[in-house]
Design a protein around this motif. Sequence first.
Motif, PDB file in Angstrom:
ATOM      1  N   ARG A  50       0.816  -1.202   0.000  1.00  0.00           N
ATOM      2  CA  ARG A  50       0.000   0.000   0.000  1.00  0.00           C
ATOM      3  C   ARG A  50       0.859   1.266   0.000  1.00  0.00           C
ATOM      4  NH1 ARG A  50      -5.290   0.176   0.517  1.00  0.00           N
ATOM      5  NH2 ARG A  50      -4.919  -1.685  -0.746  1.00  0.00           N
ATOM      6  N   GLU A  51       2.000   1.229   0.663  1.00  0.00           N
ATOM      7  CA  GLU A  51       2.902   2.385   0.617  1.00  0.00           C
ATOM      8  C   GLU A  51       3.378   2.639  -0.805  1.00  0.00           C
ATOM      9  OE1 GLU A  51       5.934   1.394   3.429  1.00  0.00           O
ATOM     10  OE2 GLU A  51       4.793   2.149   5.155  1.00  0.00           O
ATOM     11  N   THR A  76       1.765   1.695  -3.588  1.00  0.00           N
ATOM     12  CA  THR A  76       0.607   2.176  -4.338  1.00  0.00           C
ATOM     13  C   THR A  76       0.398   3.665  -4.104  1.00  0.00           C
ATOM     14  OG1 THR A  76      -0.462   0.011  -4.214  1.00  0.00           O
ATOM     15  CG2 THR A  76      -1.884   1.906  -4.649  1.00  0.00           C
ATOM     16  N   ALA A  77       0.524   4.085  -2.849  1.00  0.00           N
ATOM     17  CA  ALA A  77       0.347   5.504  -2.530  1.00  0.00           C
ATOM     18  C   ALA A  77       1.387   6.358  -3.241  1.00  0.00           C
ATOM     19  CB  ALA A  77       0.425   5.705  -1.017  1.00  0.00           C
ATOM     20  N   LEU A  78       2.621   5.899  -3.284  1.00  0.00           N
ATOM     21  CA  LEU A  78       3.669   6.649  -3.981  1.00  0.00           C
ATOM     22  C   LEU A  78       3.345   6.811  -5.457  1.00  0.00           C
ATOM     23  CD1 LEU A  78       6.542   7.872  -4.293  1.00  0.00           C
ATOM     24  CD2 LEU A  78       7.371   5.526  -4.588  1.00  0.00           C
ATOM     25  N   LEU A  79       2.925   5.729  -6.082  1.00  0.00           N
ATOM     26  CA  LEU A  79       2.696   5.743  -7.527  1.00  0.00           C
ATOM     27  C   LEU A  79       1.452   6.533  -7.918  1.00  0.00           C
ATOM     28  CD1 LEU A  79       3.577   2.005  -8.166  1.00  0.00           C
ATOM     29  CD2 LEU A  79       4.849   3.965  -9.057  1.00  0.00           C
ATOM     30  N   THR A  80       0.531   6.729  -6.988  1.00  0.00           N
ATOM     31  CA  THR A  80      -0.701   7.457  -7.308  1.00  0.00           C
ATOM     32  C   THR A  80      -0.744   8.855  -6.720  1.00  0.00           C
ATOM     33  OG1 THR A  80      -1.819   6.380  -5.437  1.00  0.00           O
ATOM     34  CG2 THR A  80      -2.069   5.365  -7.614  1.00  0.00           C
ATOM     35  N   SER A  81       0.209   9.191  -5.870  1.00  0.00           N
ATOM     36  CA  SER A  81       0.226  10.532  -5.273  1.00  0.00           C
ATOM     37  C   SER A  81       1.250  11.453  -5.924  1.00  0.00           C
ATOM     38  CB  SER A  81       0.518  10.444  -3.775  1.00  0.00           C
ATOM     39  OG  SER A  81       1.832   9.950  -3.544  1.00  0.00           O
TER      40      SER A  81
END
Length: 443
Positions: free
Chosen positions: A27-28, A30-35
């Motif tokens: 999830r970390e 995923t957050a990097l790639l979408t934020s």
Amino acid sequence: MSSTGTDVEVDHEALRRQALDALVAARERTALLTSCVEDVELVAQHSPLMSPLVWDLAHIGNQEEQWLWRAVAGRDALRPEIDSLYDAFQHSRASRPSLPLLSPGEARAYAADVRLRILDVLERTPLEGRPLLDAAFAFGMIAQHEQQHDETMLITHQLRKGPVVLTAPPPPAPESGPLPTEVLVPGGPFTMGTSSEPWALDNERPAHPREVPAFHIDTTPVTNGAYLAFMTDGGYADRRWWQPEGWAQLREHGIAAPLFWRRDGGQWLRRRFGVTEQVPAEEPVLHVSWYEADAYARWAGRRLPTEAEWEKAARHDPVSGRSRRYPWGDADPGPEHANLGQRHLRPAAVGSYPAGASPLGVRQLIGDVWEWTASDFLPYPGFTAFPYKEYSEVFFGSEHKVLRGGSFAVDPVACRGTFRNWDLPVRRQIFSGFRTARSAELD
């Protein structure tokens, strides 16, 4: 695992922590790639080959809801009306922007809500008694699924045009001098696949004996420099080296170099996550199709290794006769072993990671670039689809070729000596390279 109640409980708690760590790490990422981009870029389709990033984000949450909230916890669906929108088999990637997808804010909130509920499920659920729960399999499966979509999103970032939004330090430089060009892998049986790796997916199972004649395999993946020699020799213009389908692809699409390469005067440049740079000669060649890999191997008087040859080179220990989890042994991958986990955003120069070498001295079998093999994606003897046919079974056949070893974009949770990837032989946007082999009886 011990049979005593106390020891079993300790083991279960270790599995719980392992599953939690894997879910959190995914999830970390995923957050990097979408934020790192604005919402307008999350909903855009950067290539018809890929989904909008916002589709991947909500799909990750939906798969987690379906498998961990509904199947494992037995709870009612949270958002049943969106299941069809995020079913990868119902809608092609090219068509997904036209669907009534969740907005970026809605997708983030949905995925976060599901995750909060799942953390409670993980804490309270006994990790035994059902195939989905044994060894925390369902949680490991979902962590792997999210990391696989993170790799997919990283591919989308590579295809995306615009300013740099992702950065990472370069991989470590090689620590050793010149290496032998190839390694001899002795003939004989070895154990392929696994029946004991707890989070192995269905296509990796079951373990079974394979007889593999002696062969030579490249010590390292084929480099950009070596591939340039093929190009300079007219490799893309000589029909002799190409499968008919591959030759047709060249002619139809005007392909004359790996994807993202362009010639500028007397040098070749590549685009890498928004940066234009000179093609580094000592890195493994990247973004080539199976047809390109096969053509290079023919030009070089060699061939692509079969999947069984690749796995024997990666796992077989000729001293003990056993198959290891990884080339270096049974220990989980560390940063000294392989270029994994999006740490470097590029392959490492060949000859790197000596601690990750196989017993026979083959380098960089794990990480850096996915390696095309000669083999079609087929089931192992005794294969059983689990937990659903759509993960592997529907892809079996001659249309898809097997890739092995992972890439710099793969997380260790989704990369093992037995892990099997597959794709269409025309694919070039994936982080794919290759190494070559030759039969020993030709000596």
